[in-house]
Scaffold this motif. Structure first.
Motif, PDB file in Angstrom:
ATOM      1  N   UNK A 102     -14.109 -30.661  11.581  1.00  0.00           N
ATOM      2  CA  UNK A 102     -14.103 -31.242  12.921  1.00  0.00           C
ATOM      3  C   UNK A 102     -13.151 -30.412  13.754  1.00  0.00           C
ATOM      4  N   UNK A 103     -13.637 -29.914  14.890  1.00  0.00           N
ATOM      5  CA  UNK A 103     -12.827 -29.019  15.706  1.00  0.00           C
ATOM      6  C   UNK A 103     -12.381 -29.649  17.011  1.00  0.00           C
ATOM      7  N   UNK A 104     -12.376 -28.846  18.071  1.00  0.00           N
ATOM      8  CA  UNK A 104     -11.978 -29.309  19.397  1.00  0.00           C
ATOM      9  C   UNK A 104     -13.234 -29.642  20.184  1.00  0.00           C
ATOM     10  N   UNK A 105     -13.103 -29.761  21.515  1.00  0.00           N
ATOM     11  CA  UNK A 105     -14.263 -30.093  22.329  1.00  0.00           C
ATOM     12  C   UNK A 105     -15.263 -28.945  22.395  1.00  0.00           C
ATOM     13  N   UNK A 106     -14.824 -27.724  22.121  1.00  0.00           N
ATOM     14  CA  UNK A 106     -15.753 -26.597  22.245  1.00  0.00           C
ATOM     15  C   UNK A 106     -15.634 -25.575  21.118  1.00  0.00           C
ATOM     16  N   UNK A 107     -14.994 -25.948  20.026  1.00  0.00           N
ATOM     17  CA  UNK A 107     -14.830 -24.991  18.935  1.00  0.00           C
ATOM     18  C   UNK A 107     -14.594 -25.738  17.630  1.00  0.00           C
ATOM     19  N   UNK A 108     -15.211 -25.255  16.582  1.00  0.00           N
ATOM     20  CA  UNK A 108     -14.938 -25.775  15.237  1.00  0.00           C
ATOM     21  C   UNK A 108     -14.954 -24.613  14.252  1.00  0.00           C
ATOM     22  N   UNK A 109     -13.956 -24.524  13.400  1.00  0.00           N
ATOM     23  CA  UNK A 109     -13.904 -23.396  12.462  1.00  0.00           C
ATOM     24  C   UNK A 109     -14.901 -23.566  11.324  1.00  0.00           C
ATOM     25  N   UNK A 110     -15.436 -22.456  10.858  1.00  0.00           N
ATOM     26  CA  UNK A 110     -16.370 -22.456   9.728  1.00  0.00           C
ATOM     27  C   UNK A 110     -15.828 -21.499   8.669  1.00  0.00           C
ATOM     28  N   UNK A 111     -15.725 -21.970   7.446  1.00  0.00           N
ATOM     29  CA  UNK A 111     -15.219 -21.150   6.352  1.00  0.00           C
ATOM     30  C   UNK A 111     -16.316 -20.981   5.311  1.00  0.00           C
ATOM     31  N   UNK A 112     -17.007 -19.840   5.324  1.00  0.00           N
ATOM     32  CA  UNK A 112     -18.131 -19.620   4.394  1.00  0.00           C
ATOM     33  C   UNK A 112     -17.764 -19.858   2.936  1.00  0.00           C
ATOM     34  N   UNK A 113     -16.547 -19.485   2.562  1.00  0.00           N
ATOM     35  CA  UNK A 113     -16.148 -19.674   1.173  1.00  0.00           C
ATOM     36  C   UNK A 113     -16.170 -21.153   0.787  1.00  0.00           C
ATOM     37  N   UNK A 114     -15.717 -22.029   1.709  1.00  0.00           N
ATOM     38  CA  UNK A 114     -15.707 -23.462   1.428  1.00  0.00           C
ATOM     39  C   UNK A 114     -17.137 -24.019   1.366  1.00  0.00           C
ATOM     40  N   UNK A 115     -18.004 -23.479   2.216  1.00  0.00           N
ATOM     41  CA  UNK A 115     -19.398 -23.919   2.214  1.00  0.00           C
ATOM     42  C   UNK A 115     -20.054 -23.586   0.871  1.00  0.00           C
ATOM     43  N   UNK A 116     -19.864 -22.339   0.429  1.00  0.00           N
ATOM     44  CA  UNK A 116     -20.457 -21.903  -0.834  1.00  0.00           C
ATOM     45  C   UNK A 116     -19.865 -22.682  -2.008  1.00  0.00           C
ATOM     46  N   UNK A 117     -18.551 -22.887  -1.955  1.00  0.00           N
ATOM     47  CA  UNK A 117     -17.882 -23.631  -3.034  1.00  0.00           C
ATOM     48  C   UNK A 117     -18.459 -25.023  -3.185  1.00  0.00           C
ATOM     49  N   UNK A 118     -18.640 -25.712  -2.041  1.00  0.00           N
ATOM     50  CA  UNK A 118     -19.169 -27.074  -2.097  1.00  0.00           C
ATOM     51  C   UNK A 118     -20.618 -27.085  -2.558  1.00  0.00           C
ATOM     52  N   UNK A 119     -21.404 -26.087  -2.128  1.00  0.00           N
ATOM     53  CA  UNK A 119     -22.797 -25.995  -2.555  1.00  0.00           C
ATOM     54  C   UNK A 119     -22.894 -25.831  -4.069  1.00  0.00           C
ATOM     55  N   UNK A 120     -21.997 -25.022  -4.641  1.00  0.00           N
ATOM     56  CA  UNK A 120     -21.986 -24.824  -6.081  1.00  0.00           C
ATOM     57  C   UNK A 120     -21.573 -26.106  -6.808  1.00  0.00           C
ATOM     58  N   UNK A 121     -20.609 -26.810  -6.228  1.00  0.00           N
ATOM     59  CA  UNK A 121     -20.159 -28.068  -6.846  1.00  0.00           C
ATOM     60  C   UNK A 121     -21.296 -29.083  -6.934  1.00  0.00           C
ATOM     61  N   UNK A 122     -22.167 -29.070  -5.921  1.00  0.00           N
ATOM     62  CA  UNK A 122     -23.269 -30.035  -5.880  1.00  0.00           C
ATOM     63  C   UNK A 122     -24.548 -29.496  -6.515  1.00  0.00           C
ATOM     64  N   UNK A 123     -24.479 -28.242  -6.989  1.00  0.00           N
ATOM     65  CA  UNK A 123     -25.664 -27.574  -7.553  1.00  0.00           C
ATOM     66  C   UNK A 123     -26.809 -27.538  -6.540  1.00  0.00           C
ATOM     67  N   UNK A 124     -26.464 -27.281  -5.291  1.00  0.00           N
ATOM     68  CA  UNK A 124     -27.460 -27.234  -4.222  1.00  0.00           C
ATOM     69  C   UNK A 124     -28.201 -25.905  -4.257  1.00  0.00           C
ATOM     70  N   UNK A 125     -29.492 -25.960  -4.034  1.00  0.00           N
ATOM     71  CA  UNK A 125     -30.306 -24.748  -3.982  1.00  0.00           C
ATOM     72  C   UNK A 125     -30.476 -24.243  -2.554  1.00  0.00           C
ATOM     73  N   UNK A 126     -30.245 -25.115  -1.580  1.00  0.00           N
ATOM     74  CA  UNK A 126     -30.379 -24.734  -0.176  1.00  0.00           C
ATOM     75  C   UNK A 126     -29.456 -25.609   0.655  1.00  0.00           C
TER      76      UNK A 126
END
Length: 206
Positions: free
Chosen positions: A170-194
């Motif tokens: 959750x970011x500000x009114x016009x910006x939110x940070x995205x961390x690809x490493x965290x996205x991939x990490x969570x996808x692996x934790x959930x065994x997500x294919x997409x």
């Protein structure tokens, strides 16, 4: 809220309970019959037979008794656009509409929470990529009127069935940070294919 802490429902109820000067001259407000007819139409024909403002009226009947809720329903839709956007609007913005006080605004958010949980249940366990309309409706109701940007991730299995829906940042009114490493990490934790990445653009002007 009134000066004595009463909410809008109490205010209207108190006004209604004032004894009339001449009981014989009192007539039922015009909206009493309208409410009965609207309920009958809903029961007989189902919700699809009613436009958004009438469905919203039905919700407001219980939240604001003894008041003509048609103008309030139409004012809400004029301000926010659709029924989904009315229910997705923040409490503070809902209260800017005449006739909506703090208690009713919170009650609408309770209805929203129930609707979002139902929507999540409807897409969970189904092939998300084959039903974009339902998916977009769900995302719109969940995020459309958030006052800060959200970065949301829908995790899918190999059959494109929803595993999880999570707000990653959750970011500000016009910006939110995205961390690809965290996205991939969570996808692996959930065994997500997409994954489906979603973010909103908070609305500043109404």
């Amino acid at each position: 809220m009134g000066k004595n802490g009463d909410d809008e429902r109490g205010y209207f109820s108190e006004r209604w309970s004032e004894p009339p000067a001449k009981a014989a001259a009192v007539e039922k407000p015009h909206y009493h019959g309208h409410r009965d007819r609207l309920r009958e139409r809903f029961t007989a024909a189902g919700p699809d037979a009613l436009p958004d403002y009438e469905l919203l009226e039905l919700l407001l009947f219980r939240l604001i008794p003894r008041v003509d809720t048609k103008p309030i329903a139409k004012a809400l839709l004029s301000r926010f656009g659709t029924l989904a956007e009315v229910l997705g609007a923040p409490v503070a913005l809902l209260q800017e509409v005449k006739g909506i006080g703090p208690s009713v605004a919170v009650d609408l958010k309770v209805i929203t929470a129930a609707a979002q949980r139902m929507a999540r249940s409807e897409i969970r366990g189904r092939e998300v990529l084959s039903n974009w309309t339902q998916l977009l409706d769900y995302c719109r109701s969940a995020m459309a009127f958030e006052n800060r940007e959200q970065f949301r991730i829908l995790f899918l299995d190999k059959k494109n069935v929803l595993i999880a829906d999570e707000v990653q940042q959750i970011g500000t009114v016009d910006h939110t940070p995205v961390y690809p490493r965290e996205v991939v990490k969570r996808a692996l934790e959930l065994s997500a294919s997409a994954i489906i990445l979603v973010h909103n653009h908070p609305t500043h002007a109404f």
